[in-house]
Design an enzyme around this catalytic site. Sequence first.
Site, PDB file in Angstrom:
ATOM      1  N   HIS A   5     -22.154  -8.953 -19.568  1.00  0.00           N
ATOM      2  CA  HIS A   5     -21.200  -9.828 -18.904  1.00  0.00           C
ATOM      3  C   HIS A   5     -21.741 -10.323 -17.567  1.00  0.00           C
ATOM      4  O   HIS A   5     -22.606  -9.692 -16.950  1.00  0.00           O
ATOM      5  CB  HIS A   5     -19.858  -9.118 -18.694  1.00  0.00           C
ATOM      6  CG  HIS A   5     -19.943  -7.929 -17.783  1.00  0.00           C
ATOM      7  ND1 HIS A   5     -20.466  -6.710 -18.190  1.00  0.00           N
ATOM      8  CD2 HIS A   5     -19.577  -7.758 -16.480  1.00  0.00           C
ATOM      9  CE1 HIS A   5     -20.402  -5.855 -17.191  1.00  0.00           C
ATOM     10  NE2 HIS A   5     -19.877  -6.467 -16.134  1.00  0.00           N
ATOM     11  N   ASP A  27     -20.073 -11.364 -13.895  1.00  0.00           N
ATOM     12  CA  ASP A  27     -18.814 -11.040 -13.231  1.00  0.00           C
ATOM     13  C   ASP A  27     -17.956 -12.274 -12.963  1.00  0.00           C
ATOM     14  O   ASP A  27     -18.461 -13.327 -12.554  1.00  0.00           O
ATOM     15  CB  ASP A  27     -19.082 -10.325 -11.909  1.00  0.00           C
ATOM     16  CG  ASP A  27     -19.590  -8.908 -12.099  1.00  0.00           C
ATOM     17  OD1 ASP A  27     -19.243  -8.287 -13.118  1.00  0.00           O
ATOM     18  OD2 ASP A  27     -20.334  -8.430 -11.221  1.00  0.00           O
ATOM     19  N   HIS A  67     -25.196  -8.322 -16.863  1.00  0.00           N
ATOM     20  CA  HIS A  67     -25.503  -6.901 -16.760  1.00  0.00           C
ATOM     21  C   HIS A  67     -24.650  -6.104 -17.733  1.00  0.00           C
ATOM     22  O   HIS A  67     -23.645  -6.583 -18.264  1.00  0.00           O
ATOM     23  CB  HIS A  67     -25.357  -6.380 -15.329  1.00  0.00           C
ATOM     24  CG  HIS A  67     -24.029  -6.663 -14.695  1.00  0.00           C
ATOM     25  ND1 HIS A  67     -23.681  -7.907 -14.209  1.00  0.00           N
ATOM     26  CD2 HIS A  67     -22.969  -5.860 -14.459  1.00  0.00           C
ATOM     27  CE1 HIS A  67     -22.461  -7.862 -13.691  1.00  0.00           C
ATOM     28  NE2 HIS A  67     -21.997  -6.634 -13.847  1.00  0.00           N
ATOM     29  N   ARG A  93     -18.204  -1.713  -5.303  1.00  0.00           N
ATOM     30  CA  ARG A  93     -18.804  -3.042  -5.474  1.00  0.00           C
ATOM     31  C   ARG A  93     -18.135  -4.064  -4.574  1.00  0.00           C
ATOM     32  O   ARG A  93     -16.902  -4.178  -4.552  1.00  0.00           O
ATOM     33  CB  ARG A  93     -18.680  -3.518  -6.928  1.00  0.00           C
ATOM     34  CG  ARG A  93     -19.514  -4.772  -7.223  1.00  0.00           C
ATOM     35  CD  ARG A  93     -19.283  -5.279  -8.630  1.00  0.00           C
ATOM     36  NE  ARG A  93     -18.134  -6.177  -8.696  1.00  0.00           N
ATOM     37  CZ  ARG A  93     -17.521  -6.532  -9.818  1.00  0.00           C
ATOM     38  NH1 ARG A  93     -17.917  -6.033 -10.978  1.00  0.00           N
ATOM     39  NH2 ARG A  93     -16.491  -7.358  -9.808  1.00  0.00           N
TER      40      ARG A  93
END
Length: 277
Positions: A97, A99, A253, A268
């Site tokens: 995916h 983000d 990722h 994150r």
Amino acid sequence: MSLTITPIGSALGAEIEGIDLSLPLHAEHYAAIEQALLQHQVLFFRNQPLTPEQHLRFAAGFGKLHIHPLYPNVPQHPELLLLDTDVVDLRDNASWHTDVTFLEAPALGAILSAKQVPPFGGDTLWASGIAAYEALSAPLAKMLDGLTASHDFTRSFPLERFGSTPDDLARYEQTRRDHPPLSHPVIRTHPISRRKALFVNDGFTTRINELQPAESAALLTLLFNHISRPEFTVRWRWAANDLAFWDNRVTQHYAVDDYRPQRRVMHRATILGDKPF
């Protein structure tokens, strides 16, 4: 501080040494890191035990930060996403995916800090959309250029996993209203380097708009399989206090979910970007 940049993959990835990210950085440090990011697409820094405030300060040097509509945050720090397997179901991260492509202007990048890692397992892989695009045959690349694809947050965040309580359901329904499906180009041009990259991902892309449903499904399957070929990827084995910074505009990722019931805790910060073209 003098940076040492060591490539670790042919398609993408470099490790950076010689910098302490807990300290305030000068403009030349940000410029050097940004240039390394353009060249290597994902950067890794070891032994960076950052506080939430230090993490956010470093990330904010690259742009405005995103607040995720569903994931929990580190207390008192809404811009710092909490990825903790003891707190939230993270199965959606175990797929290729990019983000928040459900946003009109998806993330420029993200900075992920490892706070607690299992003794083995829990690696993360990144794939280069640039390398994947450049490996396409000329006829296929020509056909894809100009097509658009739909991106929908519910593909990675289904109601049955994120609407289990009345409060969760209310938040989920508000997120769905705020983020209806939208379209991005199948082939994206990087706004700085001007290199082209494949910009569909299994996490959020639901169909190619200009094709019939069966054609779209077949082509997306081909493209999802193509970008995850090993020669386009790099794999990182986490240690506590490692930090990764990736260019979300041209990478995907995959967080390998192979460590249960061990706990994995990551923070994150997500840096907002620009509208793809």
